[in-house]
Motif scaffolding. Structure first.
Motif, PDB file in Angstrom:
ATOM      1  N   MET A 142       6.957  -7.095   9.220  1.00 37.40           N
ATOM      2  CA  MET A 142       5.791  -6.611  10.040  1.00 37.40           C
ATOM      3  C   MET A 142       5.036  -5.780   9.089  1.00 37.40           C
ATOM      4  SD  MET A 142       4.454  -3.789  11.676  1.00 37.40           S
ATOM      5  CE  MET A 142       5.994  -2.591  12.076  1.00 37.40           C
ATOM      6  N   LEU A 143       5.532  -4.910   8.315  1.00 36.61           N
ATOM      7  CA  LEU A 143       4.644  -4.197   7.387  1.00 36.61           C
ATOM      8  C   LEU A 143       3.891  -4.971   6.475  1.00 36.61           C
ATOM      9  CD1 LEU A 143       7.161  -1.316   6.618  1.00 36.61           C
ATOM     10  CD2 LEU A 143       4.900  -1.312   8.059  1.00 36.61           C
ATOM     11  N   LYS A 144       4.728  -6.189   6.049  1.00 33.05           N
ATOM     12  CA  LYS A 144       3.860  -6.998   5.092  1.00 33.05           C
ATOM     13  C   LYS A 144       2.789  -7.777   5.724  1.00 33.05           C
ATOM     14  CE  LYS A 144       4.401 -11.611   2.954  1.00 33.05           C
ATOM     15  NZ  LYS A 144       5.428 -12.793   3.085  1.00 33.05           N
ATOM     16  N   GLN A 145       2.954  -8.031   7.099  1.00 32.58           N
ATOM     17  CA  GLN A 145       1.746  -8.715   7.764  1.00 32.58           C
ATOM     18  C   GLN A 145       0.610  -7.627   8.009  1.00 32.58           C
ATOM     19  OE1 GLN A 145       3.167 -10.483  11.689  1.00 32.58           O
ATOM     20  NE2 GLN A 145       0.996 -11.321  11.886  1.00 32.58           N
ATOM     21  N   PHE A 146       1.099  -6.498   8.465  1.00 35.74           N
ATOM     22  CA  PHE A 146       0.254  -5.471   8.965  1.00 35.74           C
ATOM     23  C   PHE A 146      -0.817  -4.906   7.802  1.00 35.74           C
ATOM     24  CE2 PHE A 146      -1.153  -1.123  10.173  1.00 35.74           C
ATOM     25  CZ  PHE A 146      -1.647  -1.457  11.500  1.00 35.74           C
ATOM     26  N   TYR A 147      -0.021  -4.756   6.406  1.00 37.29           N
ATOM     27  CA  TYR A 147      -0.864  -4.066   5.513  1.00 37.29           C
ATOM     28  C   TYR A 147      -1.175  -4.937   4.458  1.00 37.29           C
ATOM     29  CZ  TYR A 147       0.357   0.676   7.187  1.00 37.29           C
ATOM     30  OH  TYR A 147       0.499   1.753   7.862  1.00 37.29           O
ATOM     31  N   GLY A 148      -0.657  -6.175   4.574  1.00 40.29           N
ATOM     32  CA  GLY A 148      -0.992  -7.019   3.435  1.00 40.29           C
ATOM     33  C   GLY A 148      -0.370  -6.548   1.980  1.00 40.29           C
TER      34      GLY A 148
ATOM     35  N   HIS B 166       9.396   8.979  17.309  1.00 41.02           N
ATOM     36  CA  HIS B 166       9.564   7.531  17.299  1.00 41.02           C
ATOM     37  C   HIS B 166       8.402   7.032  17.239  1.00 41.02           C
ATOM     38  CE1 HIS B 166      11.761   3.844  18.332  1.00 41.02           C
ATOM     39  NE2 HIS B 166      11.072   3.869  19.350  1.00 41.02           N
ATOM     40  N   ILE B 167       8.095   6.370  16.214  1.00 38.51           N
ATOM     41  CA  ILE B 167       6.976   5.459  15.979  1.00 38.51           C
ATOM     42  C   ILE B 167       6.970   4.130  17.017  1.00 38.51           C
ATOM     43  CG2 ILE B 167       5.575   4.195  14.578  1.00 38.51           C
ATOM     44  CD1 ILE B 167       6.241   5.944  12.251  1.00 38.51           C
ATOM     45  N   LEU B 168       6.044   4.281  17.782  1.00 40.32           N
ATOM     46  CA  LEU B 168       6.092   3.137  18.948  1.00 40.32           C
ATOM     47  C   LEU B 168       5.274   1.991  18.230  1.00 40.32           C
ATOM     48  CD1 LEU B 168       5.185   5.319  21.987  1.00 40.32           C
ATOM     49  CD2 LEU B 168       7.612   4.449  21.279  1.00 40.32           C
ATOM     50  N   ARG B 169       4.377   2.113  17.594  1.00 40.85           N
ATOM     51  CA  ARG B 169       3.524   1.080  16.949  1.00 40.85           C
ATOM     52  C   ARG B 169       2.596   1.448  15.726  1.00 40.85           C
ATOM     53  NH1 ARG B 169      -1.926   0.030  18.706  1.00 40.85           N
ATOM     54  NH2 ARG B 169      -2.703   1.664  20.501  1.00 40.85           N
ATOM     55  N   LEU B 170       1.963   0.601  15.156  1.00 41.27           N
ATOM     56  CA  LEU B 170       0.985   0.836  13.995  1.00 41.27           C
ATOM     57  C   LEU B 170      -0.386   0.546  14.230  1.00 41.27           C
ATOM     58  CD1 LEU B 170       2.800   0.130  10.698  1.00 41.27           C
ATOM     59  CD2 LEU B 170       2.623   2.494  12.147  1.00 41.27           C
ATOM     60  N   ALA B 171      -1.584   1.079  14.138  1.00 42.65           N
ATOM     61  CA  ALA B 171      -2.729   0.443  14.610  1.00 42.65           C
ATOM     62  C   ALA B 171      -3.717   0.472  13.350  1.00 42.65           C
ATOM     63  CB  ALA B 171      -3.468   1.448  15.721  1.00 42.65           C
ATOM     64  N   GLY B 172      -4.721  -0.585  13.353  1.00 46.71           N
ATOM     65  CA  GLY B 172      -5.534  -0.514  12.176  1.00 46.71           C
ATOM     66  C   GLY B 172      -7.008  -0.782  12.657  1.00 46.71           C
ATOM     67  N   ALA B 173      -7.958  -1.183  12.015  1.00 47.33           N
ATOM     68  CA  ALA B 173      -9.082  -1.250  11.994  1.00 47.33           C
ATOM     69  C   ALA B 173      -9.673  -2.114  13.192  1.00 47.33           C
ATOM     70  CB  ALA B 173      -9.873  -1.810  10.786  1.00 47.33           C
ATOM     71  N   GLY B 174     -10.505  -1.456  14.155  1.00 49.80           N
ATOM     72  CA  GLY B 174     -11.030  -2.133  15.273  1.00 49.80           C
ATOM     73  C   GLY B 174     -10.281  -1.865  16.319  1.00 49.80           C
ATOM     74  N   GLU B 175      -9.011  -1.298  16.216  1.00 49.69           N
ATOM     75  CA  GLU B 175      -8.187  -0.752  17.643  1.00 49.69           C
ATOM     76  C   GLU B 175      -8.441   0.546  18.176  1.00 49.69           C
ATOM     77  OE1 GLU B 175      -4.028  -2.339  17.482  1.00 49.69           O
ATOM     78  OE2 GLU B 175      -4.101  -2.604  15.298  1.00 49.69           O
ATOM     79  N   PRO B 176      -8.547   0.243  19.585  1.00 45.35           N
ATOM     80  CA  PRO B 176      -8.722   1.506  20.382  1.00 45.35           C
ATOM     81  C   PRO B 176      -7.491   2.424  20.438  1.00 45.35           C
ATOM     82  CG  PRO B 176      -8.259  -0.422  22.123  1.00 45.35           C
ATOM     83  CD  PRO B 176      -8.111  -0.741  20.467  1.00 45.35           C
ATOM     84  N   LEU B 177      -7.761   3.559  20.767  1.00 46.53           N
ATOM     85  CA  LEU B 177      -6.450   4.561  20.913  1.00 46.53           C
ATOM     86  C   LEU B 177      -6.770   5.443  21.936  1.00 46.53           C
ATOM     87  CD1 LEU B 177      -6.116   5.760  17.165  1.00 46.53           C
ATOM     88  CD2 LEU B 177      -4.667   4.438  18.099  1.00 46.53           C
TER      89      LEU B 177
END
Length: 236
Positions: free
Chosen positions: A166-172, A77-88
């Protein structure tokens, strides 16, 4: 995963303003930059596994990552997506507990790693770093609360529409300004929505039939964003 010989400097990193080290003082930043490592993860590689203890902080330099939890039946179950600059993995690192989630890359991704002792010592001595970590904790909590509310209150159709936006905003978007710049499997998309793959496919087919979206392999083409927003009840 492969070691990347080009270890980017924290001081000149273009993504630092998005991460936990954005307000860190010069000396501490230089120390972290000198001791961190940066590795290249290929699409599908797992950065860390649920149930393991953290050995340090991961920070995304470039690429995209999915953070997910695996059920007892083996379903992700995917909780969130993370991109450049984000900590994990910072919550488990700070609390000293095992990872409650796993993280895997969705595309070739460069991830920096800061050893546990260095991060915790810096955190203890820097109010700026503590403040940024608190900001990320608050952001993640709000995201989790929003996702729980969506699962409880929104229909699958509404959640599918919201996820596409959300994918549109996150990935462009690609150069045609219609195609979302990501290829996600139907299974990953269903896990992100929080529904069965078959149910997701039915919703996508309905959207396509009504000329709201088009589908090209794993790509989603948005034909009518306003209708998607209306279906998602984003502005209610």
């Amino acid at each position: 995963m492969s070691h990347n010989p080009k270890n980017p400097s924290c001081q000149t990193c273009g993504m630092r303003h998005k991460g936990v080290f954005s307000n860190l003082d010069r000396d501490n930043l230089a120390e972290i930059s000198s001791q961190k490592s940066c590795n290249l993860y290929r699409k599908g590689d797992v950065i860390f596994h649920e149930g393991n203890y953290p050995l340090g902080l991961f920070s995304i330099f470039s690429g995209k990552v999915k953070v997910f939890k695996t059920s007892e039946t083996g379903k992700d179950h995917i909780l969130r997506l993370a991109g450049a600059g984000e900590p994990l993995g910072y919550r488990s690192l700070v609390s000293g507990e095992k990872y409650e989630v796993s993280a895997a890359v969705l595309e070739d991704t460069r991830v920096c790693f800061i050893p546990k002792a260095l991060f915790l010592n810096t955190l203890q001595g820097s109010s700026n770093l503590t403040g940024r970590v608190m900001e990320f904790l608050t952001k993640d909590l709000k995201l989790a609360e929003s996702k729980i509310a969506d699962l409880a209150q929104k229909t699958v159709k509404e959640r599918v529409a919201e996820t596409i936006l959300m994918l549109k905003q996150f990935y462009g978007m690609e150069s045609d300004h219609k195609t979302i710049n990501v290829s996600l499997s139907r299974e990953d998309l269903a896990n992100l929505v929080g529904t069965a793959t078959e149910t997701l496919i039915r919703s996508l087919s309905e959207f396509k039939k009504n000329e709201i979206i088009d589908l090209k392999g794993k790509k989603i083409i948005i034909l009518n964003a306003k209708i998607l927003e209306k279906i998602a009840n984003i502005f209610d």
